[in-house]
Design a protein around this motif. Sequence first.
Motif, short mmCIF file in Angstrom:
data_model
loop_
_atom_site.label_atom_id
_atom_site.label_comp_id
_atom_site.label_asym_id
_atom_site.label_seq_id
_atom_site.Cartn_x
_atom_site.Cartn_y
_atom_site.Cartn_z
N ARG A 92 1.21 -0.89 0.29
CA ARG A 92 -0.07 -0.01 -0.05
C ARG A 92 0.96 0.96 -0.04
NH1 ARG A 92 -2.90 -0.93 5.41
NH2 ARG A 92 -1.27 -1.86 5.83
N HIS A 93 0.85 2.40 -0.87
CA HIS A 93 1.69 3.54 -0.76
C HIS A 93 0.63 5.09 -0.79
CE1 HIS A 93 1.14 1.63 -5.28
NE2 HIS A 93 1.28 3.14 -5.06
N ASP A 94 -0.68 4.99 -1.87
CA ASP A 94 -1.24 6.32 -1.82
C ASP A 94 -1.28 6.62 -0.56
OD1 ASP A 94 -1.27 6.45 -4.56
OD2 ASP A 94 -2.45 4.91 -4.98
N MET A 95 -0.44 7.40 -0.21
CA MET A 95 -0.62 7.90 1.41
C MET A 95 -1.36 9.35 1.19
SD MET A 95 1.78 6.49 4.07
CE MET A 95 0.87 6.03 5.59
N ALA A 143 5.77 2.10 6.97
CA ALA A 143 6.41 1.20 6.13
C ALA A 143 6.56 0.67 4.78
CB ALA A 143 6.65 0.05 7.47
N GLU A 144 5.29 0.17 4.16
CA GLU A 144 5.20 -0.16 2.65
C GLU A 144 5.23 0.69 2.27
OE1 GLU A 144 1.47 -2.71 2.29
OE2 GLU A 144 1.53 -2.88 4.77
N ARG A 145 4.99 2.11 1.95
CA ARG A 145 5.34 2.48 1.27
C ARG A 145 6.77 3.49 1.17
NH1 ARG A 145 4.55 8.63 2.46
NH2 ARG A 145 6.62 9.83 0.94
N ILE A 146 7.55 3.23 2.03
CA ILE A 146 8.90 3.35 1.67
C ILE A 146 10.09 2.61 1.24
CG2 ILE A 146 10.90 3.64 3.19
CD1 ILE A 146 9.51 4.95 5.63
N TYR A 148 8.30 0.60 -0.85
CA TYR A 148 7.81 0.52 -3.02
C TYR A 148 8.48 1.29 -3.07
CZ TYR A 148 4.12 1.35 -5.81
OH TYR A 148 4.02 1.67 -7.32
N ASN A 149 8.53 3.28 -2.14
CA ASN A 149 8.85 4.30 -2.81
C ASN A 149 10.99 3.82 -3.16
OD1 ASN A 149 6.75 5.56 -3.24
ND2 ASN A 149 7.11 6.63 -1.53
N ILE A 150 11.29 3.47 -2.50
CA ILE A 150 13.11 2.91 -2.61
C ILE A 150 12.98 1.59 -3.52
CG2 ILE A 150 13.43 4.22 -0.62
CD1 ILE A 150 13.80 2.39 0.92
N GLY A 151 12.30 0.89 -3.29
CA GLY A 151 12.68 -0.62 -4.43
C GLY A 151 12.91 -1.54 -3.76
N LEU A 152 12.91 -1.51 -2.82
CA LEU A 152 13.57 -2.26 -1.68
C LEU A 152 12.38 -3.57 -1.62
CD1 LEU A 152 15.59 -1.33 1.28
CD2 LEU A 152 16.02 -2.34 -1.29
N PRO A 153 13.29 -5.18 -1.01
CA PRO A 153 11.51 -5.96 -0.87
C PRO A 153 11.56 -5.61 0.99
CG PRO A 153 13.65 -6.92 -1.51
CD PRO A 153 14.25 -5.09 -1.27
N PHE A 154 9.66 -5.95 1.16
CA PHE A 154 9.62 -5.47 1.94
C PHE A 154 9.11 -7.13 3.52
CE2 PHE A 154 5.84 -5.04 4.71
CZ PHE A 154 6.32 -3.61 5.64
N GLY A 227 19.77 -2.24 4.72
CA GLY A 227 18.24 -1.88 4.59
C GLY A 227 18.29 -1.04 5.44
N ILE A 228 16.31 -0.63 5.43
CA ILE A 228 15.94 0.10 6.99
C ILE A 228 15.11 -0.83 7.36
CG2 ILE A 228 14.06 1.61 7.27
CD1 ILE A 228 14.74 3.06 4.38
N LEU A 229 15.23 -0.51 9.05
CA LEU A 229 14.30 -1.34 9.78
C LEU A 229 13.33 -0.27 10.40
CD1 LEU A 229 15.86 -3.04 12.63
CD2 LEU A 229 13.87 -2.00 13.34
N ILE A 230 11.86 -0.83 10.45
CA ILE A 230 10.75 0.24 10.98
C ILE A 230 10.24 -1.00 11.94
CG2 ILE A 230 8.79 1.13 10.15
CD1 ILE A 230 9.93 1.46 7.32
#
Length: 332
Positions: A92-95, A143-146, A148-154, A227-230
């Motif tokens: 999900r990314h349309d915030m 978290a999902e949007r981040i 999505y926007n940076i193109g990393l596996p979630f 990566g990024i930890l959220i």
Amino acid sequence: MNQELLLRLFKSIEGEPNEDIVKVAKSIIDEEEKKGHARLAIKLKNILDKNVNSYSSFRGDLKSILPSGVTIPTDKRYNIPLATLIERDYLRHDMILPDLIEAKIRTIEQEFVARERLKNHGLKPKQKVLLYGHPGCGKSMAAERIAYNIGLPFLKVRFEAIISSYLGESASNLKRLFESIQKVPCVLLLDEFDFIAKSRSSGHDVGEMHRVVNLLLNLLEDFQAPGILIATTNFEGIIDFALFRRFDEIIEMPKPSALEIARLLDQTLSSIQKSPQIKWTSISKKLNGFSAALVVKVANDAAKKAVISGKKIVDETHLLSAIVENSVFNKK
Ligand SMILES: Nc1ncnc2c1ncn2[C@@H]1O[C@H](COP(=O)(O)OP(=O)(O)O)[C@@H](O)[C@H]1O
Ligand SMILES: [Mg+2]
């Protein structure tokens, strides 16, 4: 419960088992083992394994998305993956966010994208983020949007698979998961991570859970992965303020203001006709204090009413009755 009934119950867990069901099934197996019903426990475990193994599509996806040779560890007893990969198409990314929060989240994304340039100047991007706030205000979605926007596996950590009633296994699961992503650029979501601190219920040794909480704090402190930890938590989850210093960024996800409420309604109702008579300002006012999730639900409920009425145009009465019906969910 009698053995035949238990076996029948376990056989009925088909397809992709729901997380809660797997958790309950695991504790039933543990209980039976403790009661000395070893053979029954093995039978139940085999049945569950067969179902849990139907996660094969998940593993296939991981292979194509994560660097070769990287696999997500599974819980030793039941073979449940310790994290779930959510494919990009499902993120999900349309915030809709207030400018200040939008800017903070965008900074995290921009810093990650510019990480090499930052490194050349001896600087590091923000990599450990804590999102907190009321339920339904977009913590998990952010978290999902981040990702999505940076193109990393979630990857979403599965605490119900991490926490085991066997001494030492929870800590070992947590360690193995963090080790496995040491070199994997991904967004790792520890959603509602206060779950760990709360798992001191029956079947979990208090001392053991204390060690697991401390281990998690250390893993957070030492996190060096690319990566990024959220981590996310509701307000009630913030028990330990000492936790805060482990993060590079802490963001409170607020409830939407009148402006965001109007935008959320507009976005959610974008594909259906709306009566020009609707007094949007007064509708937004009535939704003051609602979470974003609840505003979206009100809009969807109103749209459904319009469709069912046969008119296919949302009017003010649809919105007003959806607001009244959803007021019970509005926790202050
Ligand atoms: N800022 C937002 N913009 C758009 N939709 C939102 C926002 N926050 C929440 N939502 C809606 O609410 C739902 C639940 O959000 P979620 O991130 O799961 O909440 P939380 O994790 O804070 O409990 C989302 O699927 C989305 O429909
Ligand atoms: Mg959430």
